[in-house]
Design an enzyme around this catalytic site. Structure first.
Site, PDB file in Angstrom:
ATOM      1  N   HIS A 207      -7.767  33.223 -12.272  1.00  0.00           N
ATOM      2  CA  HIS A 207      -7.991  34.672 -12.276  1.00  0.00           C
ATOM      3  C   HIS A 207      -7.702  35.341 -13.607  1.00  0.00           C
ATOM      4  CE1 HIS A 207      -3.661  34.543 -11.499  1.00  0.00           C
ATOM      5  NE2 HIS A 207      -3.602  35.776 -11.943  1.00  0.00           N
TER       6      HIS A 207
HETATM    7  N1  UDP Z   1      -1.216  32.367  -3.658  1.00  0.00           N
HETATM    8  C1  UDP Z   1      -1.541  32.567  -2.321  1.00  0.00           C
HETATM    9  N2  UDP Z   1      -2.852  32.403  -1.947  1.00  0.00           N
HETATM   10  C2  UDP Z   1      -3.840  32.058  -2.820  1.00  0.00           C
HETATM   11  C3  UDP Z   1      -3.487  31.850  -4.180  1.00  0.00           C
HETATM   12  C4  UDP Z   1      -2.167  32.029  -4.567  1.00  0.00           C
HETATM   13  O1  UDP Z   1      -0.676  32.856  -1.500  1.00  0.00           O
HETATM   14  O2  UDP Z   1      -5.005  31.942  -2.410  1.00  0.00           O
HETATM   15  C5  UDP Z   1       0.200  32.595  -4.081  1.00  0.00           C
HETATM   16  C6  UDP Z   1       0.867  31.467  -4.836  1.00  0.00           C
HETATM   17  O3  UDP Z   1       1.472  30.546  -3.966  1.00  0.00           O
HETATM   18  C7  UDP Z   1       1.900  32.214  -5.661  1.00  0.00           C
HETATM   19  C8  UDP Z   1       1.224  33.535  -5.968  1.00  0.00           C
HETATM   20  O4  UDP Z   1       0.181  33.673  -5.004  1.00  0.00           O
HETATM   21  O5  UDP Z   1       3.061  32.452  -4.883  1.00  0.00           O
HETATM   22  C9  UDP Z   1       0.662  33.549  -7.378  1.00  0.00           C
HETATM   23  O6  UDP Z   1      -0.064  34.696  -7.570  1.00  0.00           O
HETATM   24  P1  UDP Z   1      -1.199  34.840  -8.677  1.00  0.00           P
HETATM   25  O7  UDP Z   1      -1.675  33.509  -9.090  1.00  0.00           O
HETATM   26  O8  UDP Z   1      -2.175  35.826  -8.133  1.00  0.00           O
HETATM   27  O9  UDP Z   1      -0.439  35.580  -9.862  1.00  0.00           O
HETATM   28  P2  UDP Z   1       0.376  35.086 -11.135  1.00  0.00           P
HETATM   29  O10 UDP Z   1       1.471  34.182 -10.644  1.00  0.00           O
HETATM   30  O11 UDP Z   1      -0.572  34.441 -12.069  1.00  0.00           O
HETATM   31  O12 UDP Z   1       0.943  36.355 -11.699  1.00  0.00           O
END
Ligand code: UDP
Length: 364
Positions: A207
């Protein structure tokens, strides 16, 4: 009267960080917390499901702010929080991670002279192209209490001139949720419903703007996924931003045709369940690099840098960039390799308790 915290969340990666702190505050019963959701992520599968699965009460206040430009969103959140914090002045505002809500709430608290705590402070990718990097820096500069997950974060804050008495290394709060809900996630066996064999598939998430907002980069990644799919089935819960770009550039059909299982974003329990039995994870997420480290699942990170260097030091994560060659070579190099579950110092499931204790002491 108990001191009042206002916890501000806005997007998916905030929910699994706020839930343990809400639970710790409630369990101790000596502080009060009000949960404010800005509404940046509002879909059932990007927001509601997390409240349910993480057993977190509905937000006390929902601002419903989404759409429009980032500046518009941030400005509207600041205005609404200004009204809220003026009407019900909290003793402390608590923000998490690096999303736009983190930035907006930090500014709103600062301008009203309300003490600010930043959970997951000090992380740096040193990549100024990343919108999240600016959000982290602003929150860290404005915060009075900086809760860090790892020694690299402490070093970054010291280098930025943040006085050490503001910095508290408490560990990784996301791991509190992971350790708490892992047994339920494993029981769910989400791989079965997808017809996948334990240890025999890869999980993909993407993303970051640098990967999905540039057509060339996204085309290259799709090409790499199709190549890997020929030998290892891939499951890919697609972030709404990524789905929109793939649809714009006609990539969804090609990817579907290659056999990659494309899903809507899945709930937390389903996602953790899929991770626990994966052969590997390919991601550009920040949090997933950490979760894969704790679970001991090899992680290929489709980026040139990471604000979570401890996941590289622990050995399970490697940066493979976003070229098709880099990703496919990273995948080939993994073959047969396993990673061991790791527990960096203080990633023990008790970070929220430590934060609650410090906040109580400071506010008490
Ligand atoms: N996650 C989820 N469902 C999904 C993809 C990710 O529950 O389809 C969870 C993942 O386990 C983690 C969090 O979302 O706890 C990560 O969020 P994201 O990747 O959107 O954000 P970032 O960590 O890059 O800020």
């Amino acid at each position: 009267m108990a001191k009042q915290l206002a916890l501000v969340v806005g997007a998916r990666p905030n929910f699994m960080k706020a839930a343990p702190l809400m639970a710790a505050v409630q369990a101790k019963g000596r502080l009060q917390a009000r949960l404010i959701h800005t509404g940046q992520h509002f879909d059932a599968n990007m927001s509601d499901v997390f409240f349910r699965q993480l057993q977190m009460a509905e937000p006390d206040l929902y601002l419903d702010i989404h759409g429009g430009s980032v500046n518009e969103q941030v400005a509207r959140v600041i205005l609404e929080l200004d009204k809220e914090f003026t009407a019900r002045r909290p003793d402390m505002v608590v923000v998490f991670g690096d999303v736009n809500a983190t930035l907006a709430a930090s500014i709103a608290a600062n301008k009203l002279n309300i003490p600010l705590a930043h959970v997951e402070a000090g992380l740096r990718s040193f990549d100024r192209e990343m919108p999240e990097e600016h959000n982290r820096i602003v929150a860290d500069v404005l915060a009075d209490y900086l809760f860090t997950p790892s020694p690299d974060a402490d070093t970054n804050l010291a280098a930025a001139g943040i006085p050490p008495e503001r910095v508290f290394r408490v560990g990784n709060i996301m791991v509190d949720s992971l350790l708490r809900f892992k047994p339920a996630a494993e029981q769910l066996a989400a791989w079965e419903a997808q017809g996948l064999t334990p240890g025999g598939y890869g999980v993909v998430t993407l993303h970051r703007p640098s990967n999905v907002d540039e057509q060339g980069a996204l085309c290259g990644i799709v090409e790499a996924l199709a190549t890997i799919q020929q030998s290892t089935p891939l499951i890919f819960p697609v972030h709404p931003r990524t789905r929109a770009r793939m649809a714009d550039w006609g990539l969804l059909d090609a990817l579907q045709a290659s056999g990659v299982r494309l899903l809507e974003p899945v709930g937390y329990l389903e996602f953790v369940s899929l991770m626990t039995q994966a052969q590997f994870i390919l991601t550009d997420s920040g949090g997933i690099q950490e979760e894969s480290t704790v679970l001991g699942i090899p992680c290929l990170t489709a980026r040139e840098n990471t604000e979570r260097p401890i996941t590289l030091q622990m050995g399970g994560n490697r940066l493979v960039g976003n070229s098709p060659q880099g990703i496919v070579e990273g995948y080939r190099a993994l073959r047969g390799q396993k990673a061991a579950p790791q527990q960096p110092d203080l990633w023990d499931g008790r970070t929220a308790e430590r934060i609650e204790a410090i906040l109580y002491e400071k506010l008490g």
